[in-house]
Design an enzyme around this catalytic site. Structure first.
Site, mmCIF file in Angstrom:
data_model
loop_
_atom_site.group_PDB
_atom_site.id
_atom_site.type_symbol
_atom_site.label_atom_id
_atom_site.label_comp_id
_atom_site.label_asym_id
_atom_site.label_seq_id
_atom_site.Cartn_x
_atom_site.Cartn_y
_atom_site.Cartn_z
ATOM 1 N N GLU A 66 0.833 -1.214 0.000
ATOM 2 C CA GLU A 66 0.000 0.000 0.000
ATOM 3 C C GLU A 66 0.860 1.254 0.000
ATOM 4 O O GLU A 66 2.079 1.192 0.190
ATOM 5 C CB GLU A 66 -0.895 0.001 1.252
ATOM 6 C CG GLU A 66 -0.054 0.025 2.540
ATOM 7 C CD GLU A 66 -0.868 0.021 3.835
ATOM 8 O OE1 GLU A 66 -1.968 -0.567 3.853
ATOM 9 O OE2 GLU A 66 -0.388 0.635 4.811
ATOM 10 N N HIS A 68 0.256 5.762 1.122
ATOM 11 C CA HIS A 68 -0.629 6.775 1.695
ATOM 12 C C HIS A 68 0.174 8.025 1.992
ATOM 13 O O HIS A 68 1.409 8.005 1.947
ATOM 14 C CB HIS A 68 -1.321 6.244 2.955
ATOM 15 C CG HIS A 68 -0.473 5.336 3.789
ATOM 16 N ND1 HIS A 68 0.660 5.770 4.433
ATOM 17 C CD2 HIS A 68 -0.549 3.996 4.041
ATOM 18 C CE1 HIS A 68 1.221 4.753 5.070
ATOM 19 N NE2 HIS A 68 0.523 3.656 4.835
ATOM 20 N N HIS A 106 4.858 0.292 0.179
ATOM 21 C CA HIS A 106 5.549 -0.459 1.236
ATOM 22 C C HIS A 106 4.798 -1.737 1.584
ATOM 23 O O HIS A 106 3.574 -1.828 1.444
ATOM 24 C CB HIS A 106 5.765 0.394 2.486
ATOM 25 C CG HIS A 106 4.506 0.973 3.067
ATOM 26 N ND1 HIS A 106 3.879 2.063 2.519
ATOM 27 C CD2 HIS A 106 3.755 0.608 4.148
ATOM 28 C CE1 HIS A 106 2.798 2.348 3.233
ATOM 29 N NE2 HIS A 106 2.689 1.482 4.219
ATOM 30 N N CYS A 120 5.304 0.131 15.066
ATOM 31 C CA CYS A 120 5.062 1.093 13.987
ATOM 32 C C CYS A 120 4.399 2.331 14.565
ATOM 33 O O CYS A 120 3.354 2.239 15.209
ATOM 34 C CB CYS A 120 4.173 0.468 12.917
ATOM 35 S SG CYS A 120 3.785 1.632 11.583
#
Ligand code: MN
Length: 152
Positions: A66, A68, A106, A120
């Protein structure tokens, strides 16, 4: 055992008391990931707009490929794996630091025979991930190293 509201102990390594195991993504009908769990260690009640999560990817599993607008700060703390960031395929060792910038593709993968656990950090207030189109996927796979990483 600690009873402090400022300190959370572990029942075993990477299993913090009263921290719930969650499904990795609630609304992923396409099932673009495999064998991933999620735990929110510090959420919006703790930090000024920042969230710290712990993800665990089973051996052979992977997160969604994905991109973003928001960024990720990632620190592997268990096991072994690799990741794709932009057009780079990176082997991961415990306590490495990985920076995922805005709009970089990623994905994180556990090794075939070992779990991968990583912290994360993200903003609480963040945009939703975008998945690659068939064209974008084909373009990514024109890099043989990236193609070998993505596989499916
Ligand atoms: Mn992401």
């Amino acid at each position: 055992m600690s009873t402090s509201k400022f300190h959370v102990t572990q029942d075993e390594p990477h299993r913090w008391r009263n921290v719930e195991e969650l499904v990795y993504k609630d609304e992923d009908g396409a099932a673009t990931f495999k064998d991933v769990t999620r735990r929110i260690l510090f959420g919006e009640d703790h930090q000024d707009g920042m969230e710290v999560r712990y993800f665990e990817v089973d051996a052979g599993g992977h997160t969604t490929l994905e991109k973003h607008e928001h960024t990720h700060l990632v620190i592997p703390i268990k096991g072994k794996g690799s990741c794709l960031v932009g057009d780079e395929v990176l082997p991961l060792a415990i306590h490495d630091l990985v920076y995922v910038p805005s709009w970089a593709w990623h994905q994180f993968r556990a090794a075939e025979s070992e779990v991968l656990g990583f912290l994360c950090m993200v903003k609480v207030d963040r945009d939703r991930p975008t998945l690659p189109t068939a064209e974008e996927l084909a373009e990514m796979k024109s890099n043989p190293e990236v193609a070998a990483f993505i596989r499916h």
